[in-house]
Design an enzyme around this catalytic site. Sequence first.
Site, short mmCIF file in Angstrom:
data_model
loop_
_atom_site.label_atom_id
_atom_site.label_comp_id
_atom_site.label_asym_id
_atom_site.label_seq_id
_atom_site.Cartn_x
_atom_site.Cartn_y
_atom_site.Cartn_z
N TYR A 38 70.11 29.50 10.70
CA TYR A 38 69.09 29.00 11.65
C TYR A 38 69.52 27.74 12.39
O TYR A 38 70.56 27.18 12.11
CB TYR A 38 67.71 28.90 11.01
N GLU A 39 68.76 27.40 13.40
CA GLU A 39 69.12 26.32 14.34
C GLU A 39 70.46 26.57 15.01
O GLU A 39 71.21 25.63 15.29
CB GLU A 39 69.15 24.95 13.65
N GLY A 40 70.74 27.84 15.33
CA GLY A 40 72.03 28.21 15.91
C GLY A 40 72.99 28.57 14.79
O GLY A 40 73.32 27.72 13.96
#
Lengths: 598, 598
Positions: A441-443
């Site tokens: 997550y978050e890229g």
Amino acid sequence: MPRYTAPVKDALFIINEVLDLQSHVEDLPSYAEATPDLIAAILEESGKFVSNELAPLNLSGDEEGCTLLEDGTVKTPKGFKEAYQAYSEAGWPSLTQDPEFGGQGMPHAVGMIIEEFLVSANHGFAMYPGLSSGAMAAINIDGSQEQKEQYLPKMVEGSWTGTMNLTEPHCGTDLGMLRTKAEPNADGSYNITGTKIFISSGDHDMSENIIHLVLARMPDSPAGTKGISLFIVPKFHINDDGSIGERNGVSVGSLEEKMGIHANSTCVMNYDQATGYLIGEKNKGLNSMFIMMNAARIGVGIQGLALSEVSYQNALDYAKDRLQMRSLTGPKNPEGPADPIIVHPDVRRMLMNSKSFNEASRCLAVWCGHLVEMSHNSTNEKRREWADDIVGLLTPIIKGVMTDEGFDNCVNNQQVFGGHGYVKEWGMEQFVRDARIAQIYEGTNGIQALDLVGRKLGANGGRSIQRYFKSVQTLIAENKENDALKDFTVPLEAGIKDLQQATMWLMQNGMANPDNAGAGSVAYMHLFGRVILGHMWLWMASVVQPKIEASEGDTAFYKTKIKTGRYFMRRRMVETKSLLAELEAGCEDVMALHEDEF
Amino acid sequence: MPRYTAPVKDALFIINEVLDLQSHVEDLPSYAEATPDLIAAILEESGKFVSNELAPLNLSGDEEGCTLLEDGTVKTPKGFKEAYQAYSEAGWPSLTQDPEFGGQGMPHAVGMIIEEFLVSANHGFAMYPGLSSGAMAAINIDGSQEQKEQYLPKMVEGSWTGTMNLTEPHCGTDLGMLRTKAEPNADGSYNITGTKIFISSGDHDMSENIIHLVLARMPDSPAGTKGISLFIVPKFHINDDGSIGERNGVSVGSLEEKMGIHANSTCVMNYDQATGYLIGEKNKGLNSMFIMMNAARIGVGIQGLALSEVSYQNALDYAKDRLQMRSLTGPKNPEGPADPIIVHPDVRRMLMNSKSFNEASRCLAVWCGHLVEMSHNSTNEKRREWADDIVGLLTPIIKGVMTDEGFDNCVNNQQVFGGHGYVKEWGMEQFVRDARIAQIYEGTNGIQALDLVGRKLGANGGRSIQRYFKSVQTLIAENKENDALKDFTVPLEAGIKDLQQATMWLMQNGMANPDNAGAGSVAYMHLFGRVILGHMWLWMASVVQPKIEASEGDTAFYKTKIKTGRYFMRRRMVETKSLLAELEAGCEDVMALHEDEF
């Protein structure tokens, strides 16, 4: 059940002895109040709180998970609501927030450590205040004074929380394809309609209101990333007197069934003509989101460290306790039926991998927190710029490397338990499942690597990377003549050479064919990560070595630092060579197959 | 839901073109019946069976798991009982078994592939017949003719299954501490009493009887590993006419709650004066268990491959389907809103890691199956000895490396899905959880590495490793002058040099201090693994290259082999250097900390 003891001593060593925050007071007047005594008190209190209130809910929270009730709201696992109440009442949500809105204004360097402690104790729990911090950051950056005054005080005190709504079913990385609509109303508000997925902490029973930050597109906005705006969409409308009103048109579609972080409610959120308020400039929503996301990415990197640390602590206990086989060099526990498994070199190898990573990445996280502070608040403009350069460069590496290595460490620490690591009761398998999300997550970490090679390296004509090289080379030069540190300076110098060669290769070959940059990006990120962690070790070693020589302070602790660092320098730095070779192999073999040949 | 298509074509390529079983008929007359047509028919049938009957139960089996009923028996997930019935009726349990007891006598090389297919489709299911195979192997090796006749026909036809009972709560690796008692009865049987844990397939509803093979200690046996005997303990007594009698004194204490393989019943087994029958010699139980375990370890290695393969297939589908961002070198799907993610080099890197590993390790598994056959059945005594040497050497590497890399590939293939990989519905996170156990059971991978450096390297004065080196060097010499293969021969030669240097280092420094061997054992095992997989690639390349040049056969398939192999040789072989450096760092830093300094 796993235990957790916050590494307060190690954190204070980094804050007070390695970074020495007080030495920066001239540039950063805000540090004046953050005295070593105050910081020590905060960290000790936080350590107690997370060990007593949050860690005991980690295993049960995973087992029970969240529940979508018939009324469409989410119930968090048993004990979470009460723990959050205690957390807010103790003032933790306000720790690093702006005093203007009720915050305590503590340095980010301290905030990084508190984040680590929280996640080590209970990752699922930590994500509720974690997402709220992200939302506060966005309001701080882009909100009007009125918006700040409306939302921040309640969020800072913890009675309201926040979320970030980016992803949709057909787009995650590629937000340009975003479809959620924002139609203007006559009163200046907007009607928000669309579906968002993977929304962490999307709904829960912990706070009075939830402030959703939502990316959406206005009818007259262009397609792609340049037509996206950011909106505030509260779960409950807010009356003019600030009290909670009716429900807004946002509801939970379903809860995602996930591999881990079961205690956090990951929601599909449906927006159906929900009232939203533009925050920041029209069509500039992605910029705001990225500023917020960069802060979040550092936080996610710390999650990798946090789970590595807690899983290490439990593996260490087990390794000292579990009797199995004799040492290869003769019995070490001759009275007992077998030796504790910590005598076996391969068990130690796994423990030392975690220990040497944890201590260096804690130093990196705190340094980064200090640089964030410097980039925002230094009175010296040059230093603000310098710090901003380094933070930008470090962010994808902290996120990508600390979560990849953190996950590997959780796997190794589980391995120390043998078959007992695979069953749920010891909690080791949960750390692995929870740590896995941080790589995604978050890229995803692949996206972090692309951010590094595609954006950060070239920014301002390569200024950031040149500045980083210079700071490492200065540190090496200062310590090169010290024989006691040559186990640190020599491997770091070799690592820096490999990193420079890799950087040069990317400049030349990534320009000629961008696929060369793409094919080597992850190898480059990990090569960089090794160098940064080695850099942290030389820094720490250079601080403790003179104290050891002068028999000053806790020399036993300092000597352990040297031994742990030496492990990292001599056993983990060697990989820079093969990562460089992988990068230099280029994209030819990666791209060789036609899609149909796979 | 994930899909699975058995890689029949690739398996037949290895069996018929690389190994060419038929060319060995002179030594191995049993191969005469295993014609390419028959093998093709078997593999195709197996592929259909596992895709249609087992793969559809994989996700549901994980969700539902096993249930311990009030009557103390275990219920397997919905559909498992029927699937097992179909599996037995189709004759799969008997495939490689001895014709004397109803088996089909097919080569082990074919058996290895069938094991791969089964596990790819449904790991939890595959473990029921898998453990039964292990038990049959033990009875085959150590059983009296009477025991063989009593148990094998029913087990070969699949109406009875088997288990292996080694581990106890306080001992896994260290079986010398085993406490389960075996007290002799007047009729020559024994009363078995004790608790065993982590018993895979310990109880279930699929077969009429379960034949437990149990390690226990007789009252007059010495302490330690030299006092352990092996016993047959049937779940139900067997009447004189061969029919099923009363329940024996063995019961399920509980089901373990695990990270994965939920569809397999992992039991705590309580033996309470259960009637058991000695198998093999008194106090030699551990030897029997090790013979059986070596076969099981190869099977576990194949599990790593199997999950890498199925997770790769699904990641590949997703990568072709999911549209996100544009290629770095310009749009490849200009009509669509974005390009399929397979255009991105880092996505390809993850796919190519799996693909190049899967094909080489499949070749290794089949080769190993062939060597097992040769070591048992060759008419040539020298070849039996040679094959036995190589199998012994390869076994820990197959187990340790194929499960470590298999797990890493499952993680990478999950990563290809981004956030969608973390939610349960796609099935990718299950592959990761399931693959994790293979690194732990049948001896942790750390134990495999110790077996390799501590036992296998030195056996018969280093004869095995010398024989292995010679076979690789012969292959290199045969192909060195071929320019078309230099991308294979050059990296393999470099890898062999690193492996030789590492072996020499171990011989010298492991003798001086055994902790040097322990501290470098895992690095050595992985270095060896890289070389073996590179060796398999040169072997395959040397088979296809002349056919490409002669435009003979499926040249498109052959060209893909070359491209895939080149990826492995140029991007994955580079790690041998850093693994060697890690080994040569020795044990000093690993052992430097006193237990209290951690």
